[in-house]
Design a protein around this motif. Structure first.
Motif, PDB file in Angstrom:
ATOM      1  N   THR A 188       0.827  -1.204   0.000  1.00 35.57           N
ATOM      2  CA  THR A 188       0.000   0.000   0.000  1.00 35.57           C
ATOM      3  C   THR A 188       0.860   1.253   0.000  1.00 35.57           C
ATOM      4  O   THR A 188       0.624   2.198  -0.758  1.00 35.57           O
ATOM      5  CB  THR A 188      -0.937   0.006   1.231  1.00 35.57           C
ATOM      6  N   LEU A 189       1.884   1.277   0.839  1.00 35.86           N
ATOM      7  CA  LEU A 189       2.754   2.445   0.939  1.00 35.86           C
ATOM      8  C   LEU A 189       3.547   2.682  -0.344  1.00 35.86           C
ATOM      9  O   LEU A 189       3.818   3.831  -0.718  1.00 35.86           O
ATOM     10  CB  LEU A 189       3.708   2.277   2.118  1.00 35.86           C
ATOM     11  N   PHE A 192       2.659   5.281  -3.044  1.00 35.47           N
ATOM     12  CA  PHE A 192       2.810   6.716  -2.772  1.00 35.47           C
ATOM     13  C   PHE A 192       3.904   7.318  -3.657  1.00 35.47           C
ATOM     14  O   PHE A 192       4.939   6.680  -3.910  1.00 35.47           O
ATOM     15  CB  PHE A 192       3.151   6.919  -1.294  1.00 35.47           C
ATOM     16  N   TYR A 452      -2.118   7.310   2.927  1.00 28.99           N
ATOM     17  CA  TYR A 452      -2.236   5.955   2.393  1.00 28.99           C
ATOM     18  C   TYR A 452      -3.519   5.324   2.932  1.00 28.99           C
ATOM     19  O   TYR A 452      -4.141   5.844   3.866  1.00 28.99           O
ATOM     20  CB  TYR A 452      -1.014   5.109   2.757  1.00 28.99           C
ATOM     21  N   THR A 457      -2.994   6.056   9.126  1.00 24.44           N
ATOM     22  CA  THR A 457      -2.628   7.380   8.622  1.00 24.44           C
ATOM     23  C   THR A 457      -3.332   8.494   9.394  1.00 24.44           C
ATOM     24  O   THR A 457      -2.918   9.647   9.361  1.00 24.44           O
ATOM     25  CB  THR A 457      -2.909   7.490   7.113  1.00 24.44           C
ATOM     26  N   GLY A 537      -3.382   9.706  -0.984  1.00 17.92           N
ATOM     27  CA  GLY A 537      -2.293   9.912  -1.931  1.00 17.92           C
ATOM     28  C   GLY A 537      -2.746  10.757  -3.107  1.00 17.92           C
ATOM     29  O   GLY A 537      -3.447  11.751  -2.942  1.00 17.92           O
TER      30      GLY A 537
END
Length: 548
Positions: A188-189, A192, A452, A457, A537
């Protein structure tokens, strides 16, 4: 002479015809029927026309720190992963992803792809860009800490050199990333923009001119820029060298910088753009239009408290302020754009447990009560601080929406909490942020957009000393639970920790006052399909968009 007059008349007619055509005059009242990107035959040219509220601050992915830049980068570049139509991470430049048994070493195979100058995209491009972020202390260098990349924290603390970051190009096609701890959010990160690659040879050739113009930056994504008129707009065109170009349908996207809501609406009405956001004052005039729709977003609005303030450091005072606000009235009257009341720090309908249950429903409504309860806590708080009245100011951005909200809050609090007085201090957006960062305010009307797609977050921003913790909130037990949740690989156990964190922050400590989950009222032509809007994002992905 007659022939000259006739020629002049014909030229005049031609000019007038072109002018009228350019203004796209239409008597149609149904704005949804206006075409988008079509020619006279009705065949679509696959051209999308949209607006942005500001200029692109930078096209350098190692320096970008705002939604406008993130959206441009997301559509002109591609990282190891990108968000799909459902906001989930999918492999992009990574053709294969393998991990060690302890989940600390991740090996990515880079697919065959080219930069827009014909150079191959390699693993070295990722190593170079990531280490550049750390060397130059880029705005989002902490994302490498969040991802758990080895030595990221030590580099930020000045204890190690940026070249010691846990990323290495084994060869042109193989990138090895080493973590300090297992991280269930890694994929997921990696969607970015801070994790995007850069072509070192090209960057160094451009020097200090890199990314300042459309032809001073390379693309490896679905589109590339063909024009960039600063403060006016820019144009994307389909990138023929993109590895997945066959699935990109749009040929062109024209973006206009529009800072005024009325100007944007006029452009939409005249057929110059295909989509426009509406201000609260314009919503009622268009809510019956077939092109009108509202959308609830993942961003949140809330009140920050200066926890060093003589009155606001009192928990009962803060609880009274929370309970005294009619949040439904705030969203329906002051915002009027699809925003909904929020009784938590994590919004609803975006984040789900491993059992597919909505975070907001699982944790329920926090800090919700009546005006009578608010008054009880207020009187208790006044007694504890030895006062019979409290005077504060609220720090807000100098824009119409914020002013309306502040006036609503002022009315609510002063009428329901006897002895409460609140002065409104409106300043430019950038100044509001600086006032927050220096904690030189009493109360601040603030917003937060997720970096994210995970509840963390919204939760780890309150860790002691965090750059997003702009009110001196500190709870050692909260900090320990955040760190524990970051390293927990059992997703069910981790989710319980996240739910607990929110309750500590709000029910136990009453650190902030959640107000609303953001909304957006728009007019958008019905023939625009698959325009993907992300909750975190980059705001938009145009890769799958097309004109019907």
């Amino acid at each position: 002479m007659k022939m000259k007059k006739m020629a002049s008349f014909l030229i005049f007619l031609l000019i007038m015809t072109m002018a009228l055509s350019g203004c796209n005059f239409s008597s149609s009242k149904d704005t949804s029927s206006k075409g988008s990107g079509g020619d006279k035959s009705g065949k679509s040219k696959q051209v999308l026309r949209v607006t942005e509220s500001s200029e692109i601050p930078t096209m350098d992915s190692t320096k970008a720190h705002d939604t406008v830049a993130f959206t441009v980068l997301n559509n002109t570049k591609e990282g190891l992963y990108r968000q799909d139509k459902n906001n989930q991470p999918i492999m992009a430049m990574a053709e294969k992803h393998e991990k060690s048994d302890d989940s600390l070493v991740h090996t990515f195979k880079i697919r065959d792809a080219k930069w827009s100058n014909g150079d191959p995209v390699t693993a070295h491009d990722f190593e170079y860009a990531w280490k550049k972020v750390m060397k130059e202390a880029g705005a989002y260098n902490y994302m490498f800490v969040t991802a758990g990349v080895k030595n990221a924290q030590a580099i930020m603390d000045g204890k190690k050199d940026a070249d010691e970051l846990g990323v290495k190009a084994v060869d042109d096609k193989t990138l090895k990333v080493t973590l300090e701890r297992p991280n269930p959010l890694l994929e997921t990160l990696l969607t970015f923009p801070t994790f995007l690659p850069q072509n070192q040879k090209f960057v160094e050739k451009m020097g200090d001119q890199y990314a300042l113009e459309y032809d001073k930056v390379l693309s490896n994504g679905p589109f590339k820029l063909s024009a960039w008129k600063h403060e006016q707009g820019w144009t994307y065109v389909k990138n023929p060298d993109y590895w997945d170009a066959k699935n990109v349908k749009l040929n062109k996207i024209k973006v206009y910088v529009v800072k005024n809501d009325k100007t944007g609406l006029n452009l939409y009405e005249s057929g110059k753009i295909d989509r426009v956001s509406l201000s609260a004052s314009a919503v009622d005039n268009y809510k019956d239009d077939k092109a009108f729709k509202t959308k609830t977003l993942a961003g949140i609005g809330f009140l920050r408290f200066n926890l060093n303030h003589p009155a606001l450091k009192n928990e009962n005072i803060r609880r009274a302020i929370n309970l005294a606000i009619d949040k439904k009235g705030l969203t329906d009257i002051a915002l009027n754009n699809g925003a909904v009341p929020l009784y938590g720090v994590v919004p609803g309908n975006y984040y789900y447990s491993p059992g597919k249950k909505d975070f907001r429903k699982l944790n329920g409504d926090l800090l919700k009560g009546t005006a009578k309860e608010a008054k009880k806590y207020w009187e208790k708080g006044l007694k504890e601080i030895g006062k019979d009245k409290v005077n504060v100011s609220i720090n807000i951005s100098d824009v119409e929406e914020s002013k309306k909200m502040a006036e609503f809050l002022q009315s609510q609090l002063e009428s329901k909490l006897p002895g409460f007085k609140m002065e409104i201090k409106a300043v430019p957006f950038e100044q509001r942020l600086e006032i927050e960062k220096s904690i030189k305010y009493d109360i601040s009307l603030s917003t937060w957009g997720p970096d994210y797609s995970d509840p963390m977050t919204y939760l780890d921003m309150w860790v002691t000393g965090s750059s997003a913790n702009r009110e001196d909130y500190a709870n050692p037990e909260y900090d320990k639970l955040v760190e524990k949740a970051r390293t927990e690989t059992d997703l069910a156990k981790r989710y319980k920790m996240l739910l607990k964190l929110e309750k500590v922050l709000l029910e136990e400590d009453v650190a902030i006052a959640p107000l609303y989950q953001k909304g957006q009222a728009i007019l958008q032509h019905k023939n625009i399909k698959n325009l993907v809007q992300h909750p975190s994002g980059p705001e938009f992905t145009y890769k799958w968009t097309y004109i019907e």
